[in-house]
Design a protein around this motif. Structure first.
Motif, short mmCIF file in Angstrom:
data_model
loop_
_atom_site.label_atom_id
_atom_site.label_comp_id
_atom_site.label_asym_id
_atom_site.label_seq_id
_atom_site.Cartn_x
_atom_site.Cartn_y
_atom_site.Cartn_z
N PHE A 1 -46.76 -38.00 -1.51
CA PHE A 1 -45.40 -38.17 -1.05
C PHE A 1 -44.70 -36.81 -0.90
O PHE A 1 -44.04 -36.52 0.10
N TYR A 2 -44.90 -35.98 -1.90
CA TYR A 2 -44.28 -34.65 -1.88
C TYR A 2 -44.74 -33.88 -0.63
O TYR A 2 -43.92 -33.32 0.10
N SER A 3 -46.04 -33.90 -0.37
CA SER A 3 -46.56 -33.18 0.79
C SER A 3 -45.94 -33.71 2.07
O SER A 3 -45.53 -32.95 2.96
N LEU B 1 -36.71 -42.13 4.51
CA LEU B 1 -36.10 -43.10 3.60
C LEU B 1 -36.98 -44.33 3.45
O LEU B 1 -37.14 -44.87 2.34
N ILE B 2 -37.56 -44.79 4.56
CA ILE B 2 -38.43 -45.96 4.49
C ILE B 2 -39.61 -45.67 3.58
O ILE B 2 -39.95 -46.44 2.69
N LEU B 3 -40.19 -44.51 3.81
CA LEU B 3 -41.33 -44.11 2.99
C LEU B 3 -40.94 -44.04 1.53
O LEU B 3 -41.65 -44.51 0.63
N LEU C 1 -43.32 -43.10 -7.71
CA LEU C 1 -43.03 -41.69 -7.55
C LEU C 1 -42.32 -41.14 -8.77
O LEU C 1 -42.70 -40.12 -9.34
N ILE C 2 -41.28 -41.83 -9.17
CA ILE C 2 -40.48 -41.33 -10.28
C ILE C 2 -41.32 -41.30 -11.55
O ILE C 2 -41.30 -40.32 -12.31
N VAL D 1 -34.64 -36.38 -0.61
CA VAL D 1 -35.75 -36.68 0.29
C VAL D 1 -35.49 -36.23 1.72
O VAL D 1 -36.40 -35.92 2.46
N ILE D 2 -34.20 -36.21 2.13
CA ILE D 2 -33.96 -35.97 3.55
C ILE D 2 -34.03 -34.48 3.87
O ILE D 2 -33.81 -33.63 3.01
N PRO D 3 -34.38 -34.14 5.13
CA PRO D 3 -34.53 -32.74 5.50
C PRO D 3 -33.25 -31.93 5.30
O PRO D 3 -32.15 -32.44 5.51
N VAL D 4 -33.44 -30.68 4.91
CA VAL D 4 -32.30 -29.79 4.70
C VAL D 4 -31.45 -29.70 5.97
O VAL D 4 -30.22 -29.70 5.92
N ALA D 5 -32.13 -29.65 7.12
CA ALA D 5 -31.39 -29.54 8.38
C ALA D 5 -30.45 -30.72 8.55
O ALA D 5 -29.33 -30.57 9.04
#
Lengths: 269, 442, 289
Positions: A193-195, A248-250, A258-259, C108-112
């Motif tokens: 997930f991180y990648s 967000l879906i992922l 994950l947590i 989670v969301i992109p910095v941009a």
């Protein structure tokens, strides 16, 4: 308990409201946004922002690019870091400490300093404007964390299990697949997930290597378009929403494991 | 374990997906890349871009023209091209006149004399649009568009408040402040770009500068026996006058320009004007392209806007910035003949005319200018308004303007944020010029 | 076990890290001793001239100060708010699972995208912040928050908090959960109040996690380029200039790639010193144990 609820309320406002706001504004017309009011009449709502964005940008293409690049980064980093972490965890390698420290220390390298030389490297490898070029370069963003995380996981797995598998006649790959991976699975989820997320969000590397629609990603297009679409806020919001939603879906799917995995792994260091 | 199997399934699906996509990318024809900012930013309408792409498929059937038009910001486009031209992408690049000199000094664009002289249609190009694109005697770009900056204003607003059209800086400041005051900041009287790195901001600055410098560039270039030397001829006094204007525009309880828009550039200037947020702005003909955006924009541009001369300093002369937009060829293009075909397509009679009908602008070709499309579209008055200013327009000299413009706008920001007085900022700016020149950056 | 197999397993990671980070870094450092310009291909070695120039460059010192203040303030605030958030999430009250799953979203969301959201929120006319301010009668505060030298820097700090605090919270929460409940019971029997049990049990219990999070985020914040570059580009005037943005500006706006590289090298030196201090402290800690 009241204190806890107050904190929950404040943090929801702070962290979630901005996203709700842009999602909401992405369905509003220019005129409706310009009234400077929060609530607008029903005729102030429209799908036009999305229609316009989808018509001026080759959205499906950039979406596919993003998914391709992020998936490849995820898979390759998984393979490399599973093997690497296993090697670091199980074998008595000379200079192990130096290797671990070396890889971790890349986290402190200023990306802006490496930008021009990095271009020269990618260019001389003939990987400019290629998916593979972006994938290989983005690996440097994720590998240190992945290796460190997985090594922590593997260290907690008793070595007897490996030995038992070996006695049963399994080779290294079989040991990994049947013994190690199932146990380290929460950690692998986190790493994957991180990648994916880091690759999806990357702006700097893609902005250097990508030169055409073959490799431009959604994040890149978003940051570029949003600067030239200023004031047409409805469209900007639509674009931001489109970029955010896939992660967000992922996240919604991966969230729980994950947590668990993230924190469990971090503690093992 | 069930979840493990799910994970492997997901990985397999991803793998298959990437393979399929990867294979579908295999291209066969010569691919041409054209970085062209106006196609990215909706400065020309998306419908026109679609049509342009379709026509390109037939006119350039031997090639595939990529429908990705680059970073979409002149600064990003220039930064990227400077670093990466040698990769051969893009083949063809649109740009500002100021960019041409930078690319020449970086040795990344191709002189076009040989191609151009063999082109039967070369005599159609207006000489005054080719002239600024000749550097060291070589032609480095094919012009597609020229214009001079003028002042556009909302006649309905000026009428409503009983104000007359400003001719000098003082009148401009005064009129604009009154509009701001009378509309109680609903509409600001004027807008001027002040973003560091914004090309429009740089062009507006140099417009004011040409007025106080008697139409002279701030730098003198002499070439003796192939050795080029640059001399700074701007004076602190001239620069102070310009910076003082910026300071005054943002001063007062009801300032001429919106202080909340300090540090913004053209992406705010243009949509802001057609949304009715300011009554006057320095402008070029491209704004016409915005009328398709919505009904308000159409009404403002077609019925409420008038073009006039840009106000000038009392102790200066009327002058304005001459814009010539070139199409250039990368020196590293893998197929230069193909790239030249693409340039010919872009600057062909019909394509040039159609582009400028949609986005507004004065074609660099006589035969394009004479086409009846402009009359049919009813934009002759619009084009004429800007064409009237061509006689007082001045071309920027071929130096590397990037760092100069950056310094200009930093000085402007010092003044409008009250960090430095106009006098101090002018001295700082002059020092920056000399410093840049000393380091051979110009 | 076979050692060669071990090397074989780790070598792909090493090769990639070497080609795409160590080599470019070395090259970047090399360029810092030259007068390389983005405009010309030829350049020459000028020794320490770039570094000498840096000593007399007021904007460099300003950026350095901003970078250190930004990193310090951001990490400390993240730590405090992260702890508060973790403490909250540890309370077993209705709705907590949903809250936990929502809260990480900003990370989670992109910095941009984050920057775009906040730019929109900060607009003077249509921005959410200003709409709220107007509606509660604070019209005098209304402004474009990124366009005011006084508020731009605090807003950048807020952006960092917005992105990372939830991550801290979740990480600390998990660390807290590994502390056996019996510890708290014993403390309660001995008459410890909530603060004391937090100070004497929780904090030491999550000490390792705090160190890890702080280390990672010091590096991340100090090196972070895209937040400020995309939000303000270092402006208005120089109020949000930090070192990474200044490096970029020197290389691209002034085409002084050599000088830009020398500033980047100084950034690296500063972080190396930080990392060495961190290692020394950690070693001492381990020795004590």
């Amino acid at each position: 308990m009241i204190v806890a609820y107050i904190i929950i309320f404040v943090s929801l406002c702070f962290f979630i409201l901005p996203m709700v706001w842009i999602f909401y504004c992405s369905f509003r017309t220019q005129e409706s946004i310009f009234t400077g009011k929060i609530i607008s009449a029903l005729k102030g709502f429209t799908f036009n922002n999305y229609i316009k964005i989808l018509s001026v940008t080759d959205f499906p293409r950039y979406f596919v690019n993003s998914v391709t690049i992020s998936s490849l980064v995820t898979m390759i980093s998984l393979i490399i870091s599973i093997f690497g972490a296993y090697g670091l965890s199980r074998y008595d390698i000379k200079g192990k400490k130096i290797i671990i420290f070396g890889i971790f220390s890349t986290q402190m390298f200023p990306q802006v300093l490496m930008l021009i030389p990095l271009f020269l490297v990618v260019f001389s490898l003939n990987l400019m404007d290629k998916v593979l070029g972006i994938v290989l370069t983005q690996l440097i963003l994720v590998l240190p964390f992945c290796l460190w995380m997985l090594k922590g996981y593997f260290d907690t797995i008793p070595i007897d299990l490996d030995d038992a598998a070996e006695i049963d006649g399994g080779n290294l790959i079989q040991q990994l697949i049947y013994v190690i991976l199932p146990i380290a699975q929460p950690g692998i989820m986190v790493v994957a997930f991180y990648s994916f997320v880091v690759s999806w969000s990357d702006y700097l590397i893609v902005s250097v290597i990508s030169q055409s629609q073959n490799t431009a990603t959604l994040t890149l297009i978003m940051s570029r378009l949003s600067s030239s679409l200023l004031i047409r806020w409805g469209q900007v919001c639509a674009l931001a929403t489109l970029t955010i939603v896939p992660t967000l879906i992922l996240f919604a799917f991966a969230q729980k494991r994950l947590i668990e995995g993230l924190t469990a792994g971090a503690l093992k260091e | 374990m069930k979840s493990t199997r799910v994970m492997y399934k997901i990985i397999t699906i991803l793998l298959i997906f990437t393979l399929v996509v990867g294979l579908s990318f295999a291209a066969e024809k010569t691919k041409l890349t054209f970085w062209n900012m106006p196609f990215v930013t909706q400065e020309v309408s998306p419908d026109y871009v679609k049509m342009w792409e379709n026509d390109a498929k037939t006119a350039l059937s031997a090639y595939v023209v990529d429908n990705y038009y680059g970073p979409g910001k002149y600064k990003d486009q220039r930064d990227k091209f400077l670093l990466q031209a040698k990769t051969g992408i893009p083949d063809v690049i649109e740009g500002l006149l100021e960019d041409t000199a930078v690319y020449v000094s970086n040795d990344s664009i191709e002189p076009l004399d040989a191609y151009f002289s063999e082109w039967a249609e070369s005599n159609q190009f207006v000489e005054s649009t080719l002239e600024p694109l000749r550097i060291n005697g070589k032609l480095y770009g094919i012009p597609y568009n020229t214009n001079a900056r003028a002042l556009i204003y909302r006649k309905d607003i000026l009428e409503k408040y009983g104000l007359s059209v400003p001719k000098t800086w003082d009148e401009l400041i005064d009129t604009a402040r009154k509009i701001t005051e009378k509309s109680n900041k609903e509409i600001f009287g004027f807008y001027v770009c002040t973003e560091v790195g914004d090309p429009r901001a740089a062009q507006e600055f140099i417009t004011w500068y040409f007025q106080v410098s008697d139409k002279k560039n701030p730098f003198d270039i002499t070439t003796v026996e192939g050795k080029r030397t640059v001399k700074v001829v701007a004076t602190a006094d001239q620069l102070e006058k310009v910076l003082d204007l910026y300071g005054k525009l943002f001063e007062g309880d009801f300032p001429a320009c919106d202080p909340n828009q300090r540090g913004t550039g053209w992406p705010v200037e243009d949509p802001g004007y057609v949304a009715g947020k300011w009554a006057m702005a320095p402008m070029g003909p491209w704004l016409w392209g915005r009328r398709t955006e919505n009904d308000t924009a159409k009404d403002i541009l077609e019925n409420k806007t008038v073009i006039t001369r840009i106000p000038y300093s009392k102790d200066g002369v009327p002058a304005t910035y001459l814009e010539v937009k070139p199409i250039m060829m990368s020196k590293f293009s893998k197929d230069k003949n193909a790239a030249w075909d693409l340039i010919k397509y872009i600057t062909s009679k019909e394509k040039m005319a159609q582009w400028l009908v949609v986005s507004g602008g004065i074609p660099a070709r006589k035969d394009s200018l004479n086409m009846d499309v402009f009359e049919k579209a009813g934009i002759q008055w619009w084009m004429q308004g800007f064409a009237n200013e061509l006689p007082i327009s001045v071309a920027m000299s071929p130096i590397n303007w990037g760092p100069v413009s950056e310094a200009n706008l930093r000085a402007v920001n010092y003044v409008i944020y009250g960090e430095k007085s106009a006098k101090d900022a002018a001295q700082w700016l002059l020092d920056s010029y000399n410093d840049l020149n000393k380091k051979n950056t110009l | 076990m076979d050692k060669r197999k071990g090397y074989f397993l780790i070598i792909p990671a090493i090769i990639i890290m070497f080609i795409f980070t160590f080599y470019p870094l070395m090259d970047g450092i090399r360029v810092s001793f030259t007068d390389k310009s983005m405009l010309r291909t030829e350049y020459s070695y000028i020794g320490l001239d770039n570094y000498k120039q840096m000593l007399g460059d007021p904007i460099f010192w300003l950026s350095l100060r901003h970078s250190i203040i930004l990193t310090g303030v951001v990490v400390i605030l993240q730590l405090i708010f992260g702890l508060i958030l973790a403490w909250t999430m540890k309370q077993e009250i209705p709705g907590m699972p949903i809250f936990k799953s929502l809260i990480m979203v900003s990370w989670v969301i992109p910095v941009a995208a984050t920057v775009t959201i906040f730019k929109f929120m900060a607009q003077s006319d249509v921005g959410f912040i200003n709409i709220i301010l107007k509606s509660i009668g604070l019209k005098s505060l209304v402004r474009y928050w990124f366009g005011d030298p006084l508020t731009a820097f605090p807003l950048i700090i807020l952006l960092h908090l917005w992105r990372n605090v939830p991550f801290y919270g979740i990480a600390f929460l998990a660390a807290m959960q590994t502390i056996p409940a019996s510890f708290y019971e014993v403390a309660e029997i001995n008459g410890a109040n909530a603060f004391q049990s937090f100070w004497y049990i929780t904090l030491p219990g999550i000490r390792n996690m705090i160190i890890v999070m702080v280390t990672i985020h010091v590096l991340w914040t100090f090196n972070n380029f895209d937040f400020i570059y995309l939000a303000t580009g270092g402006g208005p005037i120089n109020s949000t200039d930090v070192l990474p943005v200044y490096v970029y500006r020197q290389s691209w706006d002034r085409y002084a790639a050599g000088y830009g590289a020398s500033i980047g090298t100084v950034m690296l030196l500063i972080l190396s010193i930080y990392l060495i201090i961190y290692l020394l402290i950690q070693e001492r800690g381990e020795y004590k144990r």
